[in-house]
Design a protein around this motif. Structure first.
Motif, PDB file in Angstrom:
ATOM      1  N   GLU B  13      24.798 -40.368 -21.735  1.00  0.00           N
ATOM      2  CA  GLU B  13      23.832 -39.328 -22.042  1.00  0.00           C
ATOM      3  C   GLU B  13      23.089 -39.726 -23.309  1.00  0.00           C
ATOM      4  N   PRO B  14      21.765 -39.757 -23.241  1.00  0.00           N
ATOM      5  CA  PRO B  14      21.000 -40.159 -24.424  1.00  0.00           C
ATOM      6  C   PRO B  14      20.989 -39.070 -25.490  1.00  0.00           C
ATOM      7  N   LEU B  15      20.361 -39.342 -26.610  1.00  0.00           N
ATOM      8  CA  LEU B  15      20.142 -38.321 -27.625  1.00  0.00           C
ATOM      9  C   LEU B  15      19.075 -37.347 -27.120  1.00  0.00           C
ATOM     10  N   LEU B  16      19.119 -36.126 -27.639  1.00  0.00           N
ATOM     11  CA  LEU B  16      18.235 -35.061 -27.136  1.00  0.00           C
ATOM     12  C   LEU B  16      16.775 -35.494 -27.041  1.00  0.00           C
ATOM     13  N   GLU B  55      16.112 -25.840 -19.249  1.00  0.00           N
ATOM     14  CA  GLU B  55      17.481 -25.309 -19.376  1.00  0.00           C
ATOM     15  C   GLU B  55      18.490 -26.247 -18.719  1.00  0.00           C
ATOM     16  N   VAL B  58      19.308 -29.145 -20.979  1.00  0.00           N
ATOM     17  CA  VAL B  58      20.185 -28.763 -22.098  1.00  0.00           C
ATOM     18  C   VAL B  58      21.624 -28.596 -21.611  1.00  0.00           C
ATOM     19  N   VAL B  59      21.774 -27.930 -20.482  1.00  0.00           N
ATOM     20  CA  VAL B  59      23.120 -27.662 -19.965  1.00  0.00           C
ATOM     21  C   VAL B  59      23.827 -28.969 -19.614  1.00  0.00           C
ATOM     22  N   HIS B  61      23.163 -31.933 -20.768  1.00  0.00           N
ATOM     23  CA  HIS B  61      23.367 -32.719 -21.992  1.00  0.00           C
ATOM     24  C   HIS B  61      24.677 -32.338 -22.667  1.00  0.00           C
ATOM     25  N   PHE B  62      24.832 -31.057 -22.911  1.00  0.00           N
ATOM     26  CA  PHE B  62      26.016 -30.645 -23.679  1.00  0.00           C
ATOM     27  C   PHE B  62      27.283 -30.640 -22.825  1.00  0.00           C
ATOM     28  N   THR B  63      27.135 -30.480 -21.526  1.00  0.00           N
ATOM     29  CA  THR B  63      28.316 -30.593 -20.666  1.00  0.00           C
ATOM     30  C   THR B  63      28.842 -32.030 -20.711  1.00  0.00           C
ATOM     31  N   LEU B  65      28.313 -34.240 -23.112  1.00  0.00           N
ATOM     32  CA  LEU B  65      28.877 -34.490 -24.444  1.00  0.00           C
ATOM     33  C   LEU B  65      30.299 -33.927 -24.543  1.00  0.00           C
ATOM     34  N   SER B  66      30.468 -32.730 -24.002  1.00  0.00           N
ATOM     35  CA  SER B  66      31.788 -32.093 -24.132  1.00  0.00           C
ATOM     36  C   SER B  66      32.857 -32.956 -23.472  1.00  0.00           C
TER      37      SER B  66
END
Lengths: 445, 485
Positions: B13-16, B55, B58-59, B61-63, B65-66
């Motif tokens: 996953e890249p940076l935002l 949206e 974003v979802v 991305h952070f999923t 990362l988690s």
């Protein structure tokens, strides 16, 4: 007890392995006269269902939006938070981890905080952000201590605007009390901005600190503050309680700030009766080694893959002990992550729109109150809150509205005795035109 | 053995800002229902250069990362001195109730009786658990609580017309202790522990004088040992007019077993995110209430929550108070969770401490033949080993810690406390089932064998996570702290 997994068989086996006769035996190294032998006087354990009822009853005795109409900001702001943000934040890989001491299995936290540092820096126009402080108040106190540190203790006076949140100034005084450092408070001008004249000629000055938008909601002339600070070889410290304003207004960094710090609650964090919020702390790169708090840096792993680690730890308490730049250890990491999710959801396009909405609503309310004959005493531009002067005797109207769960601002007199009948009101994108019209009607009735 | 750690499908996953596309937005923004108000160009900025994402972006991305993270819910997290116990889910739900999450901190008391009652009762519970007389919930974390306690000491001495310049700090103390003392202008006087890992009465007596504000004792200490001489030490400090502060980071060992107020402690901070089960959040928010004896109560931060008949109110008018250390009332959302935990546990808090101590002793007994145990005596909630036995193979604590990751465990705290060379500090907590403890023990025993037979396995570890060992030296030498587009 559902959180305690050991069966009596487990306990027996483990006791045998450690050579103890009983659970009490485990505490044999504690001298008898240090032992408590009674039962704790606590309520009997509750089931999940009884607890939920009890807590719902407590929560039910709170005045919460939208049933209650609260027109108060003053350091805590009501904004729309997309459902995706708390949903993502509840991923327990984020919430049940700790400080990312082991980077190989903490890349989620590390990249998220690196992204936070980046977006926070961009919002405030600064070069570097730390991973967070406790709140806006402790961030300001630490910023002022940092300025004195940068002056190598040769200059020990800080000039602090009276238009910084009164509670932040109280926290600064508490942090400064055991030191020999001096705080000079700067008065305010009739237009609602800080009077910088007292700064002139001060030779012991380490920092000049203002808040923008300030406690009266007014936008300060940050460039003038920075110029005044720099003329005295002091740092320009710009505080804030409402960072969303920088979606629209010029950033501290574009106006000469050396440190920009404040409260980040308004960026997607629930108000939660004042905490947990987020102490945002940003500065120029040249000061990074004097900064308090944790920092995340980019690097590569053994195979050359991009990764992130805690870095510049030689500033910190676990290495430096009494010589550390701060005592902070745990910060507000999850809140910083939450803010990142919110800022990413808004984007550059969205933050502009939401910020403009806030200002437009506040300007509308201002003009309606003016039309109704009320005085708006400070003429500096404002973002989403502003001061209104009500006629004498407004207090009883204010109290009656509270009885009906409408909080029409907060009185300023307790913090500024000269401002009797002056109230600080706030409107955000969560207030509709109908809400505003209704309030104007109530307060002018 | 069946190893918990394995590989699975993990997404890059890249940076935002690397996935931004101008014009996207991840939030619904209401149409304006008021006229637009022009802003003078003198004030208007360009707006921040934030990435534009939908949206879904974003979802995802952070999923992703988690999934690169390890938490208590993933597996055993025996980080010493951090009490990584299970974080109950009901407490999250309760803290999110609109009445709490949506409460403005400046609501008048008539509109905030629920939050005030909770604070009042939580203070009472913490008084009871510690045996102290009064509590402030304002400190936002443990170190913030330490600072608060030092400010209380300073104010107490000042009220007696004194300004003391020093404070005694044991060599086993957390780094936050001396750092907090420095913020209060106290010079830290190092206090060596005795041969058995605990403080001696004699050494305290030698160092304590009337220019010393007091002592900061972590009890149980960071070697996992109870400071057996605490009562005598407190007497010596008190005789010289000093005060005794207890760093309560390790309170999870002694709930319902020791009342700090009865053993000479004047002030103690608690970590609600350790002992009282609130999530650690990847480094906070925590909460660090300070409980004190009667003689320090006048100095506690304002406001104090008090009860007036059936009504709870804030009291601000307290002339001796140190002032405020948080803009509002601390990390209230964390206080809610700790309050819920205490109501859920009741008398079982004592059992939690018993299990925490039982589990630590169990691990100590089961590993002491393969790992060097510097203090071979009953421990409290954590045990400390070293890498001495692995020295002949040139294997360090760091290598063993990294290898544990491959086995599916979060490593213990390493290289702390500083008094033990190459320390490995294991705190299993009260919520880890015996099967997991056994698996952890088996993993460590296997690693000890590998250290002797195939040490490169350890030096190359970890190999299972998304990234391998990271270049921390370059990160510090050429810091990249902010991303560029």
């Amino acid at each position: 007890m559902r959180y305690l997994p050991h069966t009596s068989e487990d306990v027996a086996e483990m006791l045998q392995a450690v050579g103890a006769q009983s659970l009490d035996d485990l505490f044999s190294t504690i001298p008898k006269d240090c032992r408590f032998t009674g039962d704790l006087n606590l309520p009997p354990a509750m089931t999940e269902w009884d607890l939920t009822n009890h807590m719902a009853e407590l929560a039910g005795r709170m005045a919460a939006w939208p049933e209650c109409k609260v027109f108060v900001g003053a350091g805590s702001y009501s904004h729309n938070i997309p459902a995706s943000v708390p949903y993502l934040l509840s991923r327990s890989e984020f919430s049940t981890a700790y400080t990312p001491y082991q980077p190989e299995i903490s890349q989620g936290t590390l990249q998220a905080i690196f992204e936070y540092q980046t977006l926070a820096s961009r919002l405030l126009g600064m070069e570097v952000a730390n991973a967070s402080m406790y709140d806006g108040a402790s961030a300001l106190a630490e910023a002022l201590l940092m300025a004195i540190r940068i002056a190598r203790g040769k200059k020990t006076t800080v000039a602090v605007s009276k238009l910084i949140h009164p509670m932040y100034r109280q926290v600064v005084r508490t942090y400064f009390d055991p030191t020999d450092y001096k705080i000079v408070e700067l008065d305010y001008l009739p237009d609602g901005s800080t009077d910088l004249s007292a700064v002139e000629g001060m030779d012991d000055l380490a920092a000049v600190a203002v808040q923008s938008p300030n406690f009266f909601g007014c936008v300060e002339n940050i460039q003038a503050v920075s110029d005044a600070a720099h003329r005295h070889k002091a740092l320009s410290v710009i505080g804030f309680t409402e960072p969303l304003a920088y979606g629209l207004f010029k950033s501290p960094g574009s106006q000469g700030a050396d440190i920009a710090c404040g409260e980040g609650q308004s960026l997607g964090i629930p108000q939660s009766y004042g905490g947990p919020g987020l102490g945002m702390f940003t500065a120029l790169q040249k000061y990074v080694r004097s900064m308090p708090g944790r920092l995340i840096g980019q690097t590569t792993d053994k195979d050359g893959e991009r990764g992130f680690v805690l870095t510049l730890a030689t500033r910190e308490q676990h290495i430096r002990r009494e010589k550390a730049t701060s005592n902070i250890c745990s910060n507000q990491g999850l809140c910083a992550t939450m803010t990142t999710m919110y800022m990413a959801s808004l984007g550059g396009t969205g933050i502009r729109k939401v910020a403009r909405l806030n200002r437009d609503k506040a300007e509308y309310m201002k003009s309606e109150l003016k039309k109704a004959g009320l005085e708006i005493p400070f003429e500096r531009p404002t973002f989403n809150e502003f001061v209104v002067k009500f006629p004498e005797g407004y207090e009883s109207t204010y109290q009656k509205l509270i009885d009906r769960q409408i909080v029409a601002g907060i009185p300023l007199e307790c913090h500024y005795p000269e401002l009797a009948d002056h109230y600080l009101l706030c409107v955000t994108e969560t207030h509709s035109k109908a809400d505003i019209d209704a309030l104007v009607k109530e307060v002018t009735a | 053995m069946k190893v918990a750690g394995t590989t699975g499908l993990i997404m890059n996953e890249p940076l935002l800002w690397e996935k931004s596309k101008k014009g996207r937005c991840g939030i619904s923004i209401p149409e304006s229902d008021v006229p637009s108000a022009p802003l003078d160009a003198e004030f208007e900025g360009e707006g921040p250069d934030f990435p534009d994402l939908s949206e879904v972006d974003v979802v995802r991305h952070f999923t992703r990362l988690s999934q690169w993270n390890f938490g208590v819910d993933t597996g055993m997290y025996p980080l010493g001195s951090c009490t990584m116990k299970y974080n109950p889910k009901i407490n999250e739900k309760i803290a999110a109730m609109p009445g709490f999450a949506g409460a403005h901190p400046m609501l008048p008391p008539e509109l905030s009786q629920g939050t005030l009652q909770l604070m009042y009762e939580l203070e009472g519970f913490l008084n009871e658990i510690t045996g102290m007389d009064a509590t402030t919930l304002q400190p936002a974390a443990g170190a913030h609580g330490e600072l608060t306690a030092m400010l209380l000491f300073y104010a107490y001495h000042k009220s007696k017309g004194e300004k003391r310049s020093k404070i005694l700090i044991p060599d086993t103390a957390h780094g936050t202790n001396p750092a907090s003392a420095t913020l209060c202008g106290y010079e830290s006087i190092p206090l060596e522990s005795g041969e058995d890992g605990i403080l001696t009465v004699e050494r305290v007596a030698e160092l304590m004088d009337e220019d010393t504000a007091g002592i900061m004792v972590t009890n149980p200490n960071t070697l996992g040992l109870f400071e057996e001489n605490i009562k005598k030490i407190a007497e010596i400090v008190h005789d010289k007019g000093g005060l005794v502060y207890c760093d309560g980071a390790n309170m999870n060992a002694v709930m319902g077993v020791v009342k700090m107020g009865a053993i000479g402690i004047d002030a103690i901070h608690l970590n609600l995110h350790k002992t009282f089960s609130t999530p650690h959040g990847g480094g906070g928010p925590g909460s660090g209430p300070v409980c004190v004896k009667k003689h320090l109560e006048p100095f506690l931060p304002v406001p104090r929550v008090t009860k007036d008949g059936d009504r709870y109110v804030f009291q601000y008018d307290r002339p001796d108070s140190i002032g405020k250390i948080h803009a509002f009332y601390g990390n209230y959302g964390i206080q809610i969770r700790a309050y819920s935990y205490i109501l859920t546990m009741g008398q079982d808090l004592k059992r939690a401490s018993q299990y925490a101590v039982l589990s630590a002793n169990y691990i100590k007994e089961k590993l002491k033949d393969v790992l060097h145990l510097p203090y071979d005596r009953p421990c409290m909630h954590e045990c400390v080993f070293t890498d001495k036995n692995q020295e002949p193979y040139k294997i360090t604590t760091l290598d063993m810690a990294k290898r544990l990751i491959d086995y599916g465990f979060h490593p213990p705290t390493i290289y702390f406390p500083l008094v033990v060379h190459g320390s490995i500090m294991i705190e299993p907590t009260d919520t880890e089932p015996k099967e997991n403890l056994d698996q952890f023990i088996e993993a460590f025993r296997s690693i000890a064998r590998e250290a002797a037979e195939n040490p490169d396995l350890l030096r190359e570890a970890p190999t299972v996570p998304k990234v391998r060992r990271l270049d921390e030296a370059t990160a510090a030498r050429k810091p990249v702290l902010c991303g560029v587009n």
